[in-house]
Design an enzyme around this catalytic site. Structure first.
Site, PDB file in Angstrom:
ATOM      1  N   ASP A 181      -9.183   6.601  -1.394  1.00 32.94           N
ATOM      2  CA  ASP A 181      -8.325   7.228  -2.098  1.00 32.94           C
ATOM      3  C   ASP A 181      -8.874   7.927  -3.617  1.00 32.94           C
ATOM      4  OD1 ASP A 181      -8.820   5.083  -4.252  1.00 32.94           O
ATOM      5  OD2 ASP A 181      -6.580   4.508  -4.387  1.00 32.94           O
TER       6      ASP A 181
ATOM      7  N   TYR B 142      -6.486   6.150   4.526  1.00 38.32           N
ATOM      8  CA  TYR B 142      -6.363   5.275   3.570  1.00 38.32           C
ATOM      9  C   TYR B 142      -5.833   3.928   3.770  1.00 38.32           C
ATOM     10  CZ  TYR B 142      -5.696   2.869  -0.686  1.00 38.32           C
ATOM     11  OH  TYR B 142      -5.537   1.668  -1.683  1.00 38.32           O
TER      12      TYR B 142
ATOM     13  N   GLU C  18       0.792  -1.268   0.017  1.00 41.36           N
ATOM     14  CA  GLU C  18      -0.116  -0.244  -0.110  1.00 41.36           C
ATOM     15  C   GLU C  18       0.940   1.174  -0.028  1.00 41.36           C
ATOM     16  OE1 GLU C  18      -3.045   0.452  -0.745  1.00 41.36           O
ATOM     17  OE2 GLU C  18      -3.574  -1.792  -0.673  1.00 41.36           O
TER      18      GLU C  18
END
Length: 353
Positions: A140, A122, A39
């Protein structure tokens, strides 16, 4: 927020994802550490660029302990070329905190995970939903684009306060039993079908439940005000070689843009002509230019998200006149290859090689 197709939307989306999902290395694991790494790498970077970095990175740092205590210069070298280097430093700080404070177990709740360095709303939601199967939002740009169209949200996504609207929307829509698949499906839909321009509505698995599709204005959403103008800075880069063929490099400050990376000396061109930048270079670095080997070694632009560097590079032969400034040294090409260099400096190194 009212929406009458919640059940059908979430089910169609997850079914589509399970049939069409891209086979990505971080989708073959439920290890929160590995999902965290992916991520962070995926922020501001394209998926196909990330794959080789992700594989190399986890080969080098297979456990949180191995990353937590890795030398920073080595870490930056592993990250070299991915850009936004503060991501790597924050990831290492966050992982170290998990090792020392949470006995190497990534927290499984938003309150604790959000306190870790570099973990924003996020990233927290992505890790919690994908690794721990918790119904947590992960919003996002892709998600905001998809949902602005599906739910016809006309708030400006450039404003920080708008994110709250989209977080509430995901909380309303998320699949309670498959939250990780749901969040990843939204991201994939935004990346592959519900694209910024020319969305492929006819291929969309949820077009029946998309308000913008029925209204015919999908290409006008989301609403996003323009960013401020990008700043341009001109530099004269001195690629300076001594009598034994070593090159002068300096380490950037440990704060700010490209912190702790190495670079060839860069003199900002303000009103100066070449002779002025030349004088400045010699006095700042305690060297004397003996000869110019190539006036136009390389001219190029490097574009950051908020900034453009315009770079004119000159190859010169120098002699040291006094002690070099702190964080500055001469290196052989072999030694330079081991240092963490930002992309613009890698371009110059390529030309030298």
């Amino acid at each position: 927020m009212k929406y009458q197709h919640t059940e059908q939307f979430r089910q169609n989306l997850v079914d589509w994802f399970n049939q069409e999902k891209r086979d990505l290395p971080w989708r073959r694991t439920s290890d929160p550490y590995k999902i965290w790494v992916s991520e962070v790498m995926l922020q501001q970077t394209r998926v196909d660029t990330v794959i080789p970095y992700y594989n190399r990175f986890l080969e080098k740092y297979p456990t949180m302990q191995s990353l937590a205590y890795a030398p920073q210069e080595e870490l930056l070298k592993m990250w070299e070329g991915l850009g936004y280097y503060s991501r790597a430093r924050n990831l290492q700080s966050g992982v170290k905190e998990v090792v020392e404070k949470y006995d190497s177990q990534v927290p499984n709740n938003r309150h604790d995970i959000s306190k870790l360095k570099g973990v924003g709303p996020y990233t927290a939601g992505a890790i919690l939903s994908i690794a721990y199967n918790k119904p947590e939002h992960a919003v996002d740009g892709n998600v905001m684009r998809v949902l602005s169209r599906v739910l016809h949200i006309k708030e400006d996504i450039a404003l920080p306060k708008t994110r709250k609207t989209f977080e509430e929307a995901v909380d309303m829509l998320i699949h309670p039993d498959q939250p990780g698949d749901f969040n990843q499906a939204l991201m994939d839909l935004g990346a592959m079908i519900c694209t910024p321009t020319s969305p492929k509505c006819l291929l969309c698995p949820v077009r029946e439940y998309c308000t913008a599709f029925h209204e015919g204005d999908a290409d006008q959403l989301p609403i996003k005000t323009k960013k401020t103008k990008t700043k341009k800075i001109q530099f004269h880069v001195y690629v300076a070689k001594d009598a034994s063929g070593r090159y002068l490099l300096e380490r950037r400050s440990s704060e700010g843009l490209l912190a702790d990376m190495w670079q060839f000396p860069m003199i900002e061109i303000e009103k100066e002509n070449t002779s002025e930048t030349r004088k400045k270079f010699q006095s700042l670095y305690n060297v004397k230019i003996e000869s110019c080997l190539n006036e136009n070694l390389l001219t190029f632009k490097h574009i950051f998200s908020h900034l453009v560097w315009e770079m004119d590079c000159t190859l010169v032969k120098v002699e040291q006149t006094a002690n070099l400034p702190e964080n500055t040294n001469f290196f052989t090409l072999e030694q330079i290859a081991q240092l963490p260099l930002p992309v613009p400096m890698q371009k110059i190194l390529k030309v030298l090689n």
